[in-house]
Write an enzyme that holds these catalytic residues in place. Structure first.
Site, PDB file in Angstrom:
ATOM      1  N   HIS A 237       0.845  -1.183   0.000  1.00  0.00           N
ATOM      2  CA  HIS A 237       0.000   0.000   0.000  1.00  0.00           C
ATOM      3  C   HIS A 237       0.891   1.247   0.000  1.00  0.00           C
ATOM      4  O   HIS A 237       2.100   1.170  -0.231  1.00  0.00           O
ATOM      5  CB  HIS A 237      -0.972  -0.013   1.188  1.00  0.00           C
ATOM      6  CG  HIS A 237      -0.304   0.083   2.523  1.00  0.00           C
ATOM      7  ND1 HIS A 237      -0.283   1.240   3.269  1.00  0.00           N
ATOM      8  CD2 HIS A 237       0.376  -0.843   3.256  1.00  0.00           C
ATOM      9  CE1 HIS A 237       0.361   1.037   4.400  1.00  0.00           C
ATOM     10  NE2 HIS A 237       0.776  -0.221   4.428  1.00  0.00           N
ATOM     11  N   SER A 238       0.319   2.405   0.263  1.00  0.00           N
ATOM     12  CA  SER A 238       1.029   3.665   0.037  1.00  0.00           C
ATOM     13  C   SER A 238       2.327   3.790   0.828  1.00  0.00           C
ATOM     14  O   SER A 238       3.364   4.168   0.283  1.00  0.00           O
ATOM     15  CB  SER A 238       0.111   4.849   0.383  1.00  0.00           C
ATOM     16  OG  SER A 238      -1.009   4.872  -0.461  1.00  0.00           O
TER      17      SER A 238
END
Length: 238
Positions: A161-162
């Protein structure tokens, strides 16, 4: 390094979006100025935007992030009002995601065009029914005979994810080799390892296997460092 001017109708909104983007930054951040509100209220002020641009005259270029369409109009007027001559682009990417990805790309040494493309690409990354140009096969360096490839499964709960993607980008920028990442499980990629948008487009979840490829003088060291990141779960092991 590329600088940023954040143009919003609301200063609290601008500050919150910038704060979120800075959560991905652990090094010295790029130069950023906020130009928001009009006469202390809601709205945008072209003169304030021009002043913010001029304050970043020492940057290699400036990317303007805007929240609403009328902010774009004010930014365009500001380009006529500014006194500086360094290159400036008005991003057409989404306000929050574009700012986050753009800042991460700027930290990896991206040019103004590359940073602007990264910010713009975040919109396509959210539209699963359309291809994302940032996720197209990455252009690689000519074969040097030093090509290194390795595979590692994702062990952290939420996958790539980010925050892990930003961590990976920060590590990649410490090497000179051309580095690409693929999702060997789904077949997505390869994408440039210095592109947060590209990495997120892989849709890599826990258990998916990342394929790391590198060509260049420090390819072996780069692959080893990225394997260590993945094995450690980017510091997010359950």
């Amino acid at each position: 390094m590329i600088g940023f001017v954040v143009v919003s109708h609301s200063r609290p909104l601008a500050e919150a979006a910038l704060d979120l983007a800075m959560q991905m930054v652990h090094d010295e951040p790029p130069p950023v100025r906020i130009a928001s509100g009009a006469q202390g209220g809601f709205g945008t002020d072209a003169a304030a935007i021009a002043e913010a641009i001029d304050e970043l005259a020492d940057a290699d270029g400036v990317l303007i992030m805007t929240d609403l369409g009328s902010a774009v109009l004010s930014a365009e007027l500001a380009l006529d009002l500014r006194e500086s001559t360094h290159p400036v682009r008005i991003s057409d990417g989404p306000f929050v995601e574009g700012m986050t990805a753009g800042i991460v790309r700027a930290l990896s040494g991206g040019t103004l065009d590359e940073v602007a493309a990264e910010a713009r690409g975040t919109l396509a990354a959210k539209r699963r029914d359309e291809p994302d140009e940032a996720a197209e096969p990455a252009a690689s360096a000519p074969a040097t005979g030093d090509g290194i490839t390795a595979e590692e499964p994702l062990v952290n709960k939420v996958g790539l994810h980010s925050r892990p993607a930003a961590t990976l980008v920060r590590t990649v920028r410490t090497f000179t080799s051309d580095i690409r990442i693929s999702n060997a499980t789904s077949g997505a990629g390869p994408v440039k390892a210095n592109s947060m948008v590209g990495l997120l487009s892989l849709g890599a979840s826990k258990g998916d296997v990342l394929r790391i490829e590198a060509d260049g003088s420090d390819a072996e060291e780069a692959v080893a460092a990225l394997r260590d990141l993945v094995r450690d779960g980017f510091g997010e092991k359950d």
